[in-house]
Design a protein around this motif. Structure first.
Motif, PDB file in Angstrom:
ATOM      1  N   LEU A  27      -9.738   4.095   1.123  1.00 55.49           N
ATOM      2  CA  LEU A  27      -9.723   5.539   1.324  1.00 55.49           C
ATOM      3  C   LEU A  27     -11.043   6.075   1.880  1.00 55.49           C
ATOM      4  CD1 LEU A  27      -7.718   6.520  -1.846  1.00 55.49           C
ATOM      5  CD2 LEU A  27      -7.040   6.965   0.508  1.00 55.49           C
TER       6      LEU A  27
ATOM      7  N   ILE B 270       0.892  -1.169   0.000  1.00 51.70           N
ATOM      8  CA  ILE B 270       0.000   0.000   0.000  1.00 51.70           C
ATOM      9  C   ILE B 270       0.930   1.218   0.000  1.00 51.70           C
ATOM     10  CG2 ILE B 270      -1.756   1.272   1.295  1.00 51.70           C
ATOM     11  CD1 ILE B 270      -2.149  -1.714   2.629  1.00 51.70           C
TER      12      ILE B 270
ATOM     13  N   GLU C 212       1.242   1.253  -9.070  1.00 52.86           N
ATOM     14  CA  GLU C 212       0.010   0.724  -9.647  1.00 52.86           C
ATOM     15  C   GLU C 212       0.316  -0.291 -10.759  1.00 52.86           C
ATOM     16  OE1 GLU C 212      -3.372   1.342  -9.475  1.00 52.86           O
ATOM     17  OE2 GLU C 212      -2.960   2.250  -7.540  1.00 52.86           O
TER      18      GLU C 212
ATOM     19  N   ARG D 184     -10.723  -1.359  -4.632  1.00 52.87           N
ATOM     20  CA  ARG D 184      -9.897  -1.549  -3.427  1.00 52.87           C
ATOM     21  C   ARG D 184      -9.338  -0.222  -2.912  1.00 52.87           C
ATOM     22  NH1 ARG D 184      -4.456  -4.368  -5.453  1.00 52.87           N
ATOM     23  NH2 ARG D 184      -4.225  -3.212  -7.380  1.00 52.87           N
ATOM     24  N   HIS D 185      -9.106   0.734  -3.839  1.00 54.00           N
ATOM     25  CA  HIS D 185      -8.656   2.055  -3.409  1.00 54.00           C
ATOM     26  C   HIS D 185      -9.773   2.778  -2.658  1.00 54.00           C
ATOM     27  CE1 HIS D 185      -5.927   1.008  -6.620  1.00 54.00           C
ATOM     28  NE2 HIS D 185      -5.129   1.998  -6.264  1.00 54.00           N
TER      29      HIS D 185
ATOM     30  N   THR E 292      -6.521   9.483  -6.589  1.00 54.97           N
ATOM     31  CA  THR E 292      -6.496   8.016  -6.619  1.00 54.97           C
ATOM     32  C   THR E 292      -7.190   7.469  -7.860  1.00 54.97           C
ATOM     33  OG1 THR E 292      -7.340   6.039  -5.470  1.00 54.97           O
ATOM     34  CG2 THR E 292      -8.577   8.065  -5.145  1.00 54.97           C
TER      35      THR E 292
ATOM     36  N   SER F   3      -7.347  13.206  -1.649  1.00 53.22           N
ATOM     37  CA  SER F   3      -6.518  12.128  -2.181  1.00 53.22           C
ATOM     38  C   SER F   3      -6.737  12.006  -3.677  1.00 53.22           C
ATOM     39  CB  SER F   3      -6.879  10.808  -1.495  1.00 53.22           C
ATOM     40  OG  SER F   3      -6.180   9.748  -2.127  1.00 53.22           O
TER      41      SER F   3
ATOM     42  N   PHE G 122      -1.688   5.746  -4.031  1.00 46.51           N
ATOM     43  CA  PHE G 122      -2.437   6.994  -4.165  1.00 46.51           C
ATOM     44  C   PHE G 122      -1.632   8.141  -3.573  1.00 46.51           C
ATOM     45  CE2 PHE G 122      -3.806   4.660  -0.429  1.00 46.51           C
ATOM     46  CZ  PHE G 122      -3.642   5.581   0.592  1.00 46.51           C
TER      47      PHE G 122
ATOM     48  N   VAL H  83      -1.816  -1.093  -4.558  1.00 49.20           N
ATOM     49  CA  VAL H  83      -2.634   0.092  -4.291  1.00 49.20           C
ATOM     50  C   VAL H  83      -1.692   1.280  -4.069  1.00 49.20           C
ATOM     51  CG1 VAL H  83      -4.152   1.186  -2.595  1.00 49.20           C
ATOM     52  CG2 VAL H  83      -4.580  -1.163  -3.315  1.00 49.20           C
TER      53      VAL H  83
ATOM     54  N   SER I 120      -5.865  -0.526   7.033  1.00 46.24           N
ATOM     55  CA  SER I 120      -5.223  -1.583   6.237  1.00 46.24           C
ATOM     56  C   SER I 120      -4.782  -2.761   7.097  1.00 46.24           C
ATOM     57  CB  SER I 120      -4.041  -1.074   5.414  1.00 46.24           C
ATOM     58  OG  SER I 120      -3.745   0.235   5.625  1.00 46.24           O
TER      59      SER I 120
END
Ligand SMILES: [Zn+2]
Length: 316
Positions: A161, A134, A185, A156-157, A151, A149, A192, A190, A219
């Motif tokens: 988030l 991450i 990525e 999953r992001h 992203t 953020s 961001f 993941v 996480s």
């Protein structure tokens, strides 16, 4: 993929200076990487990461996975400049990275490329390793207002988030080519960016610290009951993001070209509502008007940088 023997070319000393801390937990779990100072005038994230490292150190046996804190552009950080010769956060394109890996350290064309090569010696083994990663790229901005953020619009992001509750900006990554989150990525992880506040402010540092605590918990690296400060910082961040939009899409970017002499009109903040035709800035060709309705994002109030401002809109 073929890794070059960068380790032997780059001085170990230089590489170690990038590492703010590396905490290996006592239990298995993902690897969280937090990077700050990819732009050298954005040092508040470095202080926030240092505080996270100090907080995790005594509870490392309780921690799942690993937390790695890194400094981005050391040379630019020393000079408090966005970059030295070229924007380090636009170099993480597969072909440029490949060139940087293949070119001997001393032969690299800019200081910023050397910085990338140094970071790759740390990041490549993790990013192409077996563990889930991450990746959080901490930034600050020259204007005022809120945090957000940047992203990809992927499940999953969004899931991770959403717990942070900061506005999620989708689609900007397609217009900012070569950010380091692109590199992460591409390897299937993941990644961001977290823009935490105005350059050099205590607010930006607090927001980054609070955000990292929440991300550590969401996480699964640390459980909230192991962090005495968690409740405080969670409430703090929730108050800070009140009234900000939740999910927005990129709509428009004003690109600054060589010699434009772009000057943003004073007083604009992130998420200010603008209407098509509003007078936002000037350059040597005259007035720059908003080309559409939306929220203003990242109005530029510094010398370095090619993005004058962005307009984003609520997700449909
Ligand atoms: Zn930045």
């Amino acid at each position: 993929m073929q890794l070059t023997q960068t380790d032997q070319e780059v001085h170990t000393e230089r590489i170690e200076q990038h590492i703010i801390g590396d905490i290996k937990g006592g239990k298995p779990g993902p690897i969280m990487i937090a990077v700050a100072g990819m732009h050298g005038n954005e040092a508040t994230g470095v202080d926030a990461i240092l505080r996270v490292i100090e907080m995790l150190e005594p509870i490392r046996h309780e921690m799942h996975g690993r937390f790695v804190g890194l400094k981005g552009n050391l040379s630019a950080l020393r000079q408090n400049m966005r970059f030295v010769e070229e924007d380090m956060n636009r170099l993480w394109v597969t072909s440029i990275l490949d060139k940087i890996r293949r070119t001997p350290y001393e032969a690299l064309s800019t200081i910023d490329r050397r910085e990338v090569k140094e970071l790759l010696t740390i990041l490549d083994p993790i990013v192409y390793g077996k563990e889930e990663v991450i990746y959080i790229d901490l930034h600050t901005f020259s204007g005022k207002g809120g945090m957000f953020s940047i992203t990809p619009h992927e499940e999953r992001h969004v899931e991770l988030l959403s717990q942070l509750k900061v506005p999620l900006i989708f689609g900007i990554q397609h217009t900012l080519i070569g950010t380091s989150m692109e590199y992460v990525e591409d390897a299937g992880h993941v990644g961001f960016a977290f823009e935490t506040g105005t350059h050099g402010t205590k607010d930006a540092e607090e927001n980054a610290y609070a955000g990292l605590l929440i991300l550590l918990v969401s996480s699964g690296l640390v459980s909230a009951n192991k962090l005495p400060e968690f409740g405080h910082y969670y409430a703090y961040l929730m108050e800070k993001v009140q009234g900000l939009p939740h999910k927005v899409d990129f709509h428009y970017k004003h690109i600054i070209e060589e010699g434009d002499q772009f000057i943003m009109n004073p007083g604009f903040s992130n998420f200010d509502r603008v209407k098509k035709g509003d007078w936002l800035a000037n350059d040597r060709h005259g007035k720059i008007l908003a080309q559409s309705d939306g929220y203003l994002l990242m109005p530029l109030y510094q010398q370095q940088g090619n993005d004058g401002f962005f307009i984003v809109r609520d997700c449909e």
